[in-house]
Design an enzyme around this catalytic site. Structure first.
Site, PDB file in Angstrom:
ATOM      1  N   GLN A   1       2.742  10.136   1.659  1.00 23.66           N
ATOM      2  CA  GLN A   1       4.013   9.602   1.980  1.00 23.66           C
ATOM      3  C   GLN A   1       5.102  10.000   0.722  1.00 23.66           C
ATOM      4  O   GLN A   1       6.303   9.867   1.018  1.00 23.66           O
ATOM      5  CB  GLN A   1       3.982   8.124   1.701  1.00 23.66           C
TER       6      GLN A   1
ATOM      7  N   CYS B   1       5.514   0.229   8.104  1.00 22.96           N
ATOM      8  CA  CYS B   1       5.016   1.308   7.054  1.00 22.96           C
ATOM      9  C   CYS B   1       6.478   1.744   6.454  1.00 22.96           C
ATOM     10  O   CYS B   1       7.414   1.885   7.006  1.00 22.96           O
ATOM     11  CB  CYS B   1       4.519   2.466   8.207  1.00 22.96           C
ATOM     12  N   LEU B   2       6.165   2.018   5.095  1.00 23.68           N
ATOM     13  CA  LEU B   2       7.416   2.152   4.170  1.00 23.68           C
ATOM     14  C   LEU B   2       7.790   3.889   4.816  1.00 23.68           C
ATOM     15  O   LEU B   2       8.921   4.141   4.387  1.00 23.68           O
ATOM     16  CB  LEU B   2       6.955   2.391   2.951  1.00 23.68           C
TER      17      LEU B   2
ATOM     18  N   GLY C   1       0.823  -1.155   0.014  1.00 19.52           N
ATOM     19  CA  GLY C   1       0.104   0.034  -0.012  1.00 19.52           C
ATOM     20  C   GLY C   1       0.995   1.140   0.073  1.00 19.52           C
ATOM     21  O   GLY C   1       2.062   1.043   0.308  1.00 19.52           O
TER      22      GLY C   1
ATOM     23  N   HIS D   1      -3.128   7.527   6.749  1.00 20.56           N
ATOM     24  CA  HIS D   1      -1.981   8.394   6.228  1.00 20.56           C
ATOM     25  C   HIS D   1      -2.771   9.832   5.788  1.00 20.56           C
ATOM     26  O   HIS D   1      -2.180  10.871   6.018  1.00 20.56           O
ATOM     27  CB  HIS D   1      -1.316   7.737   5.235  1.00 20.56           C
TER      28      HIS D   1
ATOM     29  N   HIS E   1      -5.091   1.401   7.308  1.00 25.78           N
ATOM     30  CA  HIS E   1      -3.635   2.063   7.153  1.00 25.78           C
ATOM     31  C   HIS E   1      -3.704   3.140   6.326  1.00 25.78           C
ATOM     32  O   HIS E   1      -2.997   4.100   6.671  1.00 25.78           O
ATOM     33  CB  HIS E   1      -2.785   0.886   7.031  1.00 25.78           C
ATOM     34  N   GLU E   2      -4.100   2.982   5.304  1.00 22.37           N
ATOM     35  CA  GLU E   2      -3.610   3.914   4.045  1.00 22.37           C
ATOM     36  C   GLU E   2      -4.398   5.401   4.503  1.00 22.37           C
ATOM     37  O   GLU E   2      -4.110   6.279   4.091  1.00 22.37           O
ATOM     38  CB  GLU E   2      -3.789   3.352   2.703  1.00 22.37           C
TER      39      GLU E   2
HETATM   40  O1  K2U Z   1       1.292   2.613   3.938  1.00 24.81           O
HETATM   41  C1  K2U Z   1       2.459   2.075   3.861  1.00 24.81           C
HETATM   42  O2  K2U Z   1       3.625   2.459   4.417  1.00 24.81           O
HETATM   43  C2  K2U Z   1       2.621   0.836   3.250  1.00 24.81           C
HETATM   44  C3  K2U Z   1       2.243  -0.413   4.328  1.00 24.81           C
HETATM   45  C4  K2U Z   1       0.818  -0.991   4.070  1.00 24.81           C
HETATM   46  C5  K2U Z   1       0.495  -1.713   5.233  1.00 24.81           C
HETATM   47  C6  K2U Z   1       0.995  -1.776   6.561  1.00 24.81           C
HETATM   48  C7  K2U Z   1       0.498  -2.680   7.480  1.00 24.81           C
HETATM   49  C8  K2U Z   1      -0.269  -3.534   7.342  1.00 24.81           C
HETATM   50  C9  K2U Z   1      -0.942  -3.674   5.985  1.00 24.81           C
HETATM   51  C10 K2U Z   1      -0.398  -2.784   4.940  1.00 24.81           C
HETATM   52  C11 K2U Z   1       3.442  -1.524   4.482  1.00 24.81           C
HETATM   53  O3  K2U Z   1       4.575  -0.921   4.841  1.00 24.81           O
HETATM   54  S1  K2U Z   1       3.562  -2.348   2.843  1.00 24.81           S
HETATM   55  C12 K2U Z   1       4.870  -3.585   3.739  1.00 24.81           C
HETATM   56  C13 K2U Z   1       4.202  -4.615   4.450  1.00 24.81           C
HETATM   57  C14 K2U Z   1       3.776  -5.565   3.776  1.00 24.81           C
HETATM   58  C15 K2U Z   1       3.078  -6.646   4.470  1.00 24.81           C
HETATM   59  C16 K2U Z   1       2.753  -6.453   5.801  1.00 24.81           C
HETATM   60  C17 K2U Z   1       3.064  -5.334   6.402  1.00 24.81           C
HETATM   61  C18 K2U Z   1       3.922  -4.499   5.763  1.00 24.81           C
HETATM   62 ZN    ZN Z   2       2.432   3.396   6.165  1.00 27.82          ZN
END
Ligand code: K2U
Ligand code: ZN
Length: 173
Positions: free
Chosen positions: A51, A95-96, A46, A141, A137-138
């Site tokens: 971001q 979170c990225l 996501g 943001h 989560h998105e």
């Molecule tokens: O928004 C972001 O930073 C991308 C997130 C999205 C996300 C976070 C937590 C749970 C689900 C989605 C992630 O960093 S994408 C990397 C990731 C992949 C699988 C599980 C957790 C994090």
């Molecule tokens: Zn995030």
């Protein structure tokens, strides 16, 4: 298409309430394409526009985890949660914008989301599982909320200090 730099917490732009998209434009379509390319490159499942420093209510996601399966990219403009389940689920979130930090976060297990699509139409979908976690989560943001806001203050401070250190080291590199 281009890969855009991802802002790292703490950054005031990650704490802003983003503005809705008024009308679709070729620039917004290009932005969505850049966000998908940036997300896949990270890699992530996501990414929200703030971001990459764009304060607009736009998010992309693709929570298909099976590398064999075809990707299923989604682009959501002005997403709104119109229903969330009483039942809650926990997930080890990352979170990225807060690299290498993970913590258990509890959220509604299922949500119904309404949004403006890339071709200007309206869509509504019922998300469950990892898709439900990711879309919440998105959308957080877009309201300047990060997953660490659900943690105890001490844990949040520790993570923020680690990110400040990481940013100092990256600045020196
Ligand atoms: O928004 C972001 O930073 C991308 C997130 C999205 C996300 C976070 C937590 C749970 C689900 C989605 C992630 O960093 S994408 C990397 C990731 C992949 C699988 C599980 C957790 C994090
Ligand atoms: Zn995030």
């Amino acid at each position: 298409m281009s890969i855009r730099p991802i802002l790292i917490h703490p950054d005031p732009r990650l704490r802003k309430h983003c503005e809705p998209v008024a009308a679709l434009s070729p620039e917004l379509v290009k932005l969505a394409e850049d966000m998908l390319e940036t997300m896949y490159d990270a890699p992530g499942i996501g990414l929200a526009a703030p971001q990459i420093g764009v304060m607009k209510r736009l998010l992309v996601m693709d929570c298909v985890k099976d590398p064999e399966a075809p990707p299923s990219p989604m682009v959501l403009f002005n997403p709104e949660i119109v229903w969330s389940s009483a039942e809650r689920s926990s997930y080890e979130e990352g979170c990225l914008s807060i690299p290498e930090q993970y913590a258990e976060v509890e959220r509604p297990a299922e949500v119904k989301v309404r949004w403006l699509t890339l071709d200007g139409g309206a869509a509504e979908e019922h998300f469950t599982g990892l898709w439900a976690t990711c879309v919440q989560h998105e959308i957080d943001h877009l309201d300047g909320k990060l997953f660490i806001d659900y943690l105890k203050p001490l844990r949040r401070q520790m993570i923020t200090r680690k990110m400040e250190k990481l940013k100092r080291e990256r600045a020196r590199a």
